[in-house]
Design a protein around this motif. Sequence first.
Motif, PDB file in Angstrom:
ATOM      1  N   ILE A  61      11.716  44.955  -4.839  1.00  0.00           N
ATOM      2  CA  ILE A  61      12.386  43.773  -5.401  1.00  0.00           C
ATOM      3  C   ILE A  61      11.374  42.889  -6.137  1.00  0.00           C
ATOM      4  N   GLU A  62      10.206  42.732  -5.544  1.00  0.00           N
ATOM      5  CA  GLU A  62       9.176  41.919  -6.209  1.00  0.00           C
ATOM      6  C   GLU A  62       8.764  42.548  -7.531  1.00  0.00           C
ATOM      7  N   ASP A  63       8.649  43.868  -7.580  1.00  0.00           N
ATOM      8  CA  ASP A  63       8.289  44.541  -8.832  1.00  0.00           C
ATOM      9  C   ASP A  63       9.352  44.313  -9.898  1.00  0.00           C
TER      10      ASP A  63
ATOM     11  N   ARG B  47      11.053  41.495 -14.961  1.00  0.00           N
ATOM     12  CA  ARG B  47      11.995  40.655 -15.705  1.00  0.00           C
ATOM     13  C   ARG B  47      11.319  39.374 -16.216  1.00  0.00           C
ATOM     14  N   SER B  48      10.451  38.848 -15.404  1.00  0.00           N
ATOM     15  CA  SER B  48       9.789  37.599 -15.824  1.00  0.00           C
ATOM     16  C   SER B  48       8.818  37.834 -16.982  1.00  0.00           C
TER      17      SER B  48
END
Length: 331
Positions: A322-324, A329-330
């Motif tokens: 999820i962090e990846d 996206r950011s």
Amino acid sequence: MAGALTEKERVHHLYTTLQRVSCPLVEGLYLQEADSMLQLLCTPSQHRTDILAWICSRINPNFANSKAMSMRSKDPDVLTKDIAALGQELMLCRADDLNLIRGNASLQRQLQFIEQLLPLVPGCIKTSGHRTDGEVLQNELFAAENLPHLMAMLNPTLDPWPAHIKALHKGNKSAYKPQREEAADVAALLQATQSELEQLQSKCEFLNNESSSATIFSPSALRVVACDLQQLMSTFSHVYETDLRAYCSRDAPSFSADADVFQRVHKLLLACNTELEMLKEVSEASASVSEDVKQLQTQPRYWSKGEKRTLPDKLEELTRRIEDLLSQRSS
């Protein structure tokens, strides 16, 4: 002696009796010859079976229902078996004597069976013209020409009594001699028995020693028993005065009338026990859940893609993925 009725006379009487009891199966036949009557009553035919069934239904009203069921049955011998069963109940034949019911037995047996069965029909009155063999024998026995023979039987020339009975009847004193001899034998046997008993008594010394049994009830023994009893009573009196009197003279305890307090306490204790049981069950359920969670955390399991990992490792992998995704996206 007058001879028994012939077969033709018997069958004529049976046919007349059937007409007298208003049997519907013989109405309108107007048979006059005995051979025709024999053919009707003693020859196998459906008409003969129906006559027997009608007689049985008049004797036993429940037989009509059995007859109706037999007519609906596919077995042609059902009605014959029912008639034979009723004959067995009346002790006139056996249950397996089907040839007699069909009409295949001898002429004498068939006539005798119908003669015994027909008088059981309600309204059938035995006429004086037809008598059974017993009545014929009785009339022949008491006929006038046989009365001298009967008197001779009542007063026989040769006395049938035994010799010793005749001697008693005539008052012969010689008949008492065997009794006297028998009494002498009995007296001798009693004397011998008494002698043997005396010999046995002389051999048993304990039966003759009366002094040993008398010492049991001697005054000295009674004195010892009285002393023991006095000591026991003195001991009990001392214990009673020192220890038991205070308890025996105490007043009876008085119980409080406030019994509802105990009832409330009892209900509260029951409620407390119920809550404790519930807490125990909750604790057991919590321990079971904790054990399941511990197994999920420590024991590896198969997840997607056939990978076998523990739950913390799987959660860590999901967090990293999820962090990846968020970082991609950011950017």
